[in-house]
Design an enzyme around this catalytic site. Structure first.
Site, PDB file in Angstrom:
ATOM      1  N   ASP A 145      -1.290  -5.549   9.319  1.00  0.00           N
ATOM      2  CA  ASP A 145      -2.067  -5.145   8.150  1.00  0.00           C
ATOM      3  C   ASP A 145      -1.099  -5.020   6.979  1.00  0.00           C
ATOM      4  O   ASP A 145      -0.255  -4.127   6.965  1.00  0.00           O
ATOM      5  CB  ASP A 145      -2.777  -3.822   8.413  1.00  0.00           C
ATOM      6  CG  ASP A 145      -3.824  -3.479   7.353  1.00  0.00           C
ATOM      7  OD1 ASP A 145      -3.635  -3.891   6.183  1.00  0.00           O
ATOM      8  OD2 ASP A 145      -4.809  -2.810   7.677  1.00  0.00           O
ATOM      9  N   ARG A 178      -1.850  -4.514   3.760  1.00  0.00           N
ATOM     10  CA  ARG A 178      -2.481  -3.969   2.564  1.00  0.00           C
ATOM     11  C   ARG A 178      -1.740  -2.741   2.020  1.00  0.00           C
ATOM     12  O   ARG A 178      -1.250  -1.911   2.774  1.00  0.00           O
ATOM     13  CB  ARG A 178      -3.937  -3.600   2.860  1.00  0.00           C
ATOM     14  CG  ARG A 178      -4.812  -4.811   3.095  1.00  0.00           C
ATOM     15  CD  ARG A 178      -6.214  -4.430   3.504  1.00  0.00           C
ATOM     16  NE  ARG A 178      -6.256  -3.847   4.845  1.00  0.00           N
ATOM     17  CZ  ARG A 178      -7.383  -3.548   5.489  1.00  0.00           C
ATOM     18  NH1 ARG A 178      -8.546  -3.779   4.905  1.00  0.00           N
ATOM     19  NH2 ARG A 178      -7.337  -3.032   6.708  1.00  0.00           N
TER      20      ARG A 178
END
Length: 212
Positions: free
Chosen positions: A134, A136
């Site tokens: 991930d 982000r």
């Protein structure tokens, strides 16, 4: 909020939103100058956030395949549709963040899909491509919320990392409100991976057998 670069509003424009199932709501779309990552993130103002004791907010990462084309390989499109209606009722904002594929980009996401067709789950496929599980970062989201005057929020999300990152950036998250779980025969493996890879609460519900 913690010391992060200030952003400013670029444009506010009213847009009537209409979904394929007939649901519609009037929204205000807000764009920004000065976001930390330089991307074209968008805030969708729904209902009356100013009248809400604490506005309801969702950070929704862009998913072209799910949001636009209705791909059944994920639950992004149904979660977007659900979020718009729930936030419109409560009053708040949907932040539409240009973070395709949890931050790896569209082409990389489709490369990962090809590996998933060979048996890997979504996180294993990212690792095989040398990409983060991930990628982000929510600094721009924190900037947007500060610019919009949001001082405290309820976060509409099954993902504890979103709340943790916002809090680390100085954004007061009063509560994390779970979204629905939209399981199909095509995305069961994806939802399971979200739990085993990240303790994502929708995956927990799936593994516990509480959804069909």
């Amino acid at each position: 909020m913690s010391e992060i670069p200030a952003a400013t509003v670029r444009t506010r424009v009213g847009v009537p939103l209409r979904f394929g199932d007939g649901y519609g709501v009037d929204a205000e779309l807000v764009t920004f100058h000065g976001l930390a990552d330089g991307l074209e993130h968008l805030a969708v103002r729904l209902g009356d956030p100013d009248a809400a004791a604490v506005p309801l907010v969702r950070l929704h990462s862009e998913c072209l395949t799910g949001d636009v084309f209705g791909s059944a390989r994920c639950d992004c499109g149904p979660q977007l549709r659900e979020a718009v209606e729930r936030i419109a009722r409560a009053g708040g904002y949907l932040l539409y963040l240009r973070q395709e594929g949890r931050g790896i980009g569209l082409y990389n996401k489709l490369d990962a899909y090809a590996l998933q067709d060979g048996g890997l789950d979504t996180y294993e496929a990212n690792a095989a491509l040398g990409l983060p599980e991930d990628g982000r970062d929510y600094t721009a989201a924190a900037q947007m919320l500060a610019t919009l005057g949001v001082r405290e929020l309820d976060l509409l999300s099954n993902n504890p990392d979103k709340a943790a990152q916002l809090r680390a950036l100085g954004v007061p998250v009063r509560d994390r409100v779970p979204t629905g779980v939209f399981a199909t025969g095509h995305n069961l493996r994806y939802l399971r991976a979200k739990f085993t890879g990240t303790e994502h609460s929708s995956g927990h519900d799936l593994l516990a057998g509480r959804i069909a």
